[in-house]
Scaffold this motif. Sequence first.
Motif, PDB file in Angstrom:
ATOM      1  N   ARG A 193       0.831  -1.201   0.000  1.00  0.00           N
ATOM      2  CA  ARG A 193       0.000   0.000   0.000  1.00  0.00           C
ATOM      3  C   ARG A 193       0.867   1.253   0.000  1.00  0.00           C
ATOM      4  N   ILE A 194       2.051   1.167   0.672  1.00  0.00           N
ATOM      5  CA  ILE A 194       2.925   2.334   0.731  1.00  0.00           C
ATOM      6  C   ILE A 194       3.585   2.561  -0.622  1.00  0.00           C
ATOM      7  N   ALA A 195       4.121   1.458  -1.215  1.00  0.00           N
ATOM      8  CA  ALA A 195       4.764   1.580  -2.523  1.00  0.00           C
ATOM      9  C   ALA A 195       3.682   1.562  -3.593  1.00  0.00           C
ATOM     10  N   LEU A 196       3.531   2.671  -4.278  1.00  0.00           N
ATOM     11  CA  LEU A 196       2.447   2.785  -5.251  1.00  0.00           C
ATOM     12  C   LEU A 196       2.601   1.770  -6.368  1.00  0.00           C
ATOM     13  N   VAL A 197       3.714   1.796  -7.083  1.00  0.00           N
ATOM     14  CA  VAL A 197       3.997   0.826  -8.142  1.00  0.00           C
ATOM     15  C   VAL A 197       5.493   0.555  -8.152  1.00  0.00           C
ATOM     16  N   SER A 198       5.899  -0.481  -8.876  1.00  0.00           N
ATOM     17  CA  SER A 198       7.314  -0.834  -8.944  1.00  0.00           C
ATOM     18  C   SER A 198       8.089   0.154  -9.810  1.00  0.00           C
ATOM     19  N   GLY A 199       9.421   0.153  -9.659  1.00  0.00           N
ATOM     20  CA  GLY A 199      10.260   1.013 -10.471  1.00  0.00           C
ATOM     21  C   GLY A 199      10.165   0.693 -11.950  1.00  0.00           C
ATOM     22  N   ASN A 200       9.955  -0.585 -12.273  1.00  0.00           N
ATOM     23  CA  ASN A 200       9.840  -0.966 -13.680  1.00  0.00           C
ATOM     24  C   ASN A 200       8.593  -0.349 -14.316  1.00  0.00           C
ATOM     25  N   VAL A 201       7.507  -0.290 -13.553  1.00  0.00           N
ATOM     26  CA  VAL A 201       6.283   0.320 -14.080  1.00  0.00           C
ATOM     27  C   VAL A 201       6.496   1.813 -14.300  1.00  0.00           C
ATOM     28  N   VAL A 202       7.185   2.464 -13.369  1.00  0.00           N
ATOM     29  CA  VAL A 202       7.475   3.892 -13.531  1.00  0.00           C
ATOM     30  C   VAL A 202       8.351   4.120 -14.763  1.00  0.00           C
ATOM     31  N   ALA A 203       9.353   3.245 -14.958  1.00  0.00           N
ATOM     32  CA  ALA A 203      10.225   3.387 -16.127  1.00  0.00           C
ATOM     33  C   ALA A 203       9.438   3.199 -17.415  1.00  0.00           C
ATOM     34  N   LEU A 204       8.585   2.188 -17.455  1.00  0.00           N
ATOM     35  CA  LEU A 204       7.759   1.959 -18.651  1.00  0.00           C
ATOM     36  C   LEU A 204       6.786   3.120 -18.865  1.00  0.00           C
ATOM     37  N   GLY A 205       6.245   3.666 -17.776  1.00  0.00           N
ATOM     38  CA  GLY A 205       5.373   4.823 -17.902  1.00  0.00           C
ATOM     39  C   GLY A 205       6.104   6.031 -18.444  1.00  0.00           C
ATOM     40  N   THR A 206       7.363   6.207 -18.021  1.00  0.00           N
ATOM     41  CA  THR A 206       8.165   7.321 -18.538  1.00  0.00           C
ATOM     42  C   THR A 206       8.420   7.163 -20.031  1.00  0.00           C
ATOM     43  N   VAL A 207       8.735   5.926 -20.450  1.00  0.00           N
ATOM     44  CA  VAL A 207       8.939   5.663 -21.879  1.00  0.00           C
ATOM     45  C   VAL A 207       7.666   5.985 -22.660  1.00  0.00           C
ATOM     46  N   SER A 208       6.516   5.555 -22.157  1.00  0.00           N
ATOM     47  CA  SER A 208       5.253   5.823 -22.849  1.00  0.00           C
ATOM     48  C   SER A 208       4.935   7.310 -22.877  1.00  0.00           C
ATOM     49  N   LEU A 209       5.210   7.999 -21.775  1.00  0.00           N
ATOM     50  CA  LEU A 209       4.967   9.449 -21.726  1.00  0.00           C
ATOM     51  C   LEU A 209       5.769  10.166 -22.811  1.00  0.00           C
ATOM     52  N   ILE A 210       7.075   9.872 -22.871  1.00  0.00           N
ATOM     53  CA  ILE A 210       7.928  10.552 -23.852  1.00  0.00           C
ATOM     54  C   ILE A 210       7.502  10.186 -25.267  1.00  0.00           C
ATOM     55  N   THR A 211       7.205   8.898 -25.484  1.00  0.00           N
ATOM     56  CA  THR A 211       6.795   8.452 -26.820  1.00  0.00           C
ATOM     57  C   THR A 211       5.491   9.108 -27.242  1.00  0.00           C
ATOM     58  N   ASP A 212       4.565   9.268 -26.312  1.00  0.00           N
ATOM     59  CA  ASP A 212       3.283   9.878 -26.661  1.00  0.00           C
ATOM     60  C   ASP A 212       3.423  11.363 -26.982  1.00  0.00           C
ATOM     61  N   VAL A 213       4.357  12.050 -26.315  1.00  0.00           N
ATOM     62  CA  VAL A 213       4.629  13.438 -26.710  1.00  0.00           C
ATOM     63  C   VAL A 213       5.045  13.470 -28.176  1.00  0.00           C
ATOM     64  N   SER A 214       5.963  12.581 -28.545  1.00  0.00           N
ATOM     65  CA  SER A 214       6.436  12.511 -29.927  1.00  0.00           C
ATOM     66  C   SER A 214       5.306  12.165 -30.891  1.00  0.00           C
ATOM     67  N   ALA A 215       4.536  11.114 -30.556  1.00  0.00           N
ATOM     68  CA  ALA A 215       3.477  10.643 -31.459  1.00  0.00           C
ATOM     69  C   ALA A 215       2.381  11.686 -31.645  1.00  0.00           C
ATOM     70  N   GLU A 216       1.972  12.335 -30.542  1.00  0.00           N
ATOM     71  CA  GLU A 216       0.886  13.303 -30.636  1.00  0.00           C
ATOM     72  C   GLU A 216       1.328  14.603 -31.292  1.00  0.00           C
ATOM     73  N   MET A 217       2.616  14.901 -31.256  1.00  0.00           N
ATOM     74  CA  MET A 217       3.108  16.048 -32.021  1.00  0.00           C
ATOM     75  C   MET A 217       2.821  15.847 -33.508  1.00  0.00           C
ATOM     76  N   VAL A 218       3.127  14.653 -33.998  1.00  0.00           N
ATOM     77  CA  VAL A 218       2.883  14.349 -35.412  1.00  0.00           C
ATOM     78  C   VAL A 218       1.389  14.239 -35.688  1.00  0.00           C
ATOM     79  N   ALA A 219       0.661  13.555 -34.792  1.00  0.00           N
ATOM     80  CA  ALA A 219      -0.776  13.380 -35.015  1.00  0.00           C
ATOM     81  C   ALA A 219      -1.511  14.715 -35.076  1.00  0.00           C
ATOM     82  N   ALA A 220      -1.015  15.714 -34.331  1.00  0.00           N
ATOM     83  CA  ALA A 220      -1.684  17.013 -34.291  1.00  0.00           C
ATOM     84  C   ALA A 220      -1.560  17.769 -35.602  1.00  0.00           C
ATOM     85  N   VAL A 221      -0.456  17.539 -36.342  1.00  0.00           N
ATOM     86  CA  VAL A 221      -0.242  18.311 -37.573  1.00  0.00           C
ATOM     87  C   VAL A 221      -0.384  17.471 -38.837  1.00  0.00           C
TER      88      VAL A 221
END
Length: 426
Positions: free
Chosen positions: A22-50
């Motif tokens: 309950r104290i540890a929200l999620v594992s470090g691996n999940v945070v790392a994968l979330g960071t990868v998805s966050l950065i990738t989505d910035v890239s993808a949505e930049m292209v999708a927007a234009v």
Amino acid sequence: MYLSTVSRPVADPPESGPRRRRIALVSGNVVALGTVSLITDVSAEMVAAVLPLYLVLGLQLSPVAFGLLDGVHTGATALLRIVGGFAADRFRRRKLIAGVGYTLSAVAKLGLLLAGRSIPAIGAVIAVDRLGKGVRSAPRDALITLSTPPEALGRAFGVHRAMDSVGAFLGPLAAFAVLLAVGQSYDAVFVTSFCIAALAVVVLVLFVRERPTGGPAEGPDEPKVSVREALGLLRSRRARRLVLAAALLGLSTIGDGFVYLLLQRREDLGLRWFPLLAVGTSLAYLLLAAPLGVLADRVGRLPVVVGGYLALGVTYLLLSGPVHGWPALALTLALYGAFYAATDGVLIALAGPVLPPRLRTTGIALVQTGQALAYLVSSVLFGLAWQAWGPENAIRAAAVAVVGVLVVTLLLLASPSRLLSRKVSP
């Protein structure tokens, strides 16, 4: 085991275990994968927007040609998810397969610069980008399930999808900032998008860790997953029902573009406001994904998924109802974002414990492919219904379809007496 009951084991583990989780929200691996998805989505949505403006206004593509490219954009993702999932299970290299997918999508951003005005070349580049997304999705989600205790999967996927939606929210704003800085230069957006996507690959390589399946030791003597074994997954009654339910749910979901076009027509919005509709949905998704993931772990994942599709049905009714104005528009976007927050990651969290560890990635890919193909069919059918019956009648029919699909889904995935149970059958 009922699919609605994969939230918590029958017997509680030792006292210290649950408190620590309950104290540890999620594992470090999940945070790392979330960071990868966050950065990738910035890239993808930049292209999708234009990209629509670039193709239709910049390259003067006809609506038919643009529709064909959009079909490639959707179809390539759906059909290639299973390939990526099976490869990850067979070679037991989920991180490597996911990395290949992220790399393909990054390189595709530069491909748009080289394609010029050639429609076949642009279509090929978009197909490569979607190939990357199709290949990476199931291995990434399998890594999340293998990095998380079964009772915390809803929370883990909620956090991951929330981080992913931060990227979807920031991407169009980043594209706007680039265009504001350099003028109407689409090439600058593509180059910036590639640089951001490359950063995501670096984060994946440095911070994401491969996880064992939790089954027999993964060594050189363990037999590799075969095509026959993968096909045998559908002989499991629970897995078969899960894939069928996912496909039915996808069949009740129309394309985002239709939702935003209906909103624009109803509220008579200027075209300059149109891109902000997607930003509003992403904001609601961002705010609700993690809380709804935690709720799914507590009350059961199927009830949360059902609630998400009920929100979708209400969204459709609002699009065809008599209420207009900014409050109605904000409510519609909020409910639409809530639908994605309650269903996207939660459905995979629901599926994870049902699928055998050796075939976890392949099973997730089957679920995602069934949904994606059904989603493609539903969008085509809705377009035909729009043309034949008009937009208001078509969206009302979609709302009725949501209710019908939910009834069938409940019959497939849970018995009435245990629908809200939070225990896992032995």
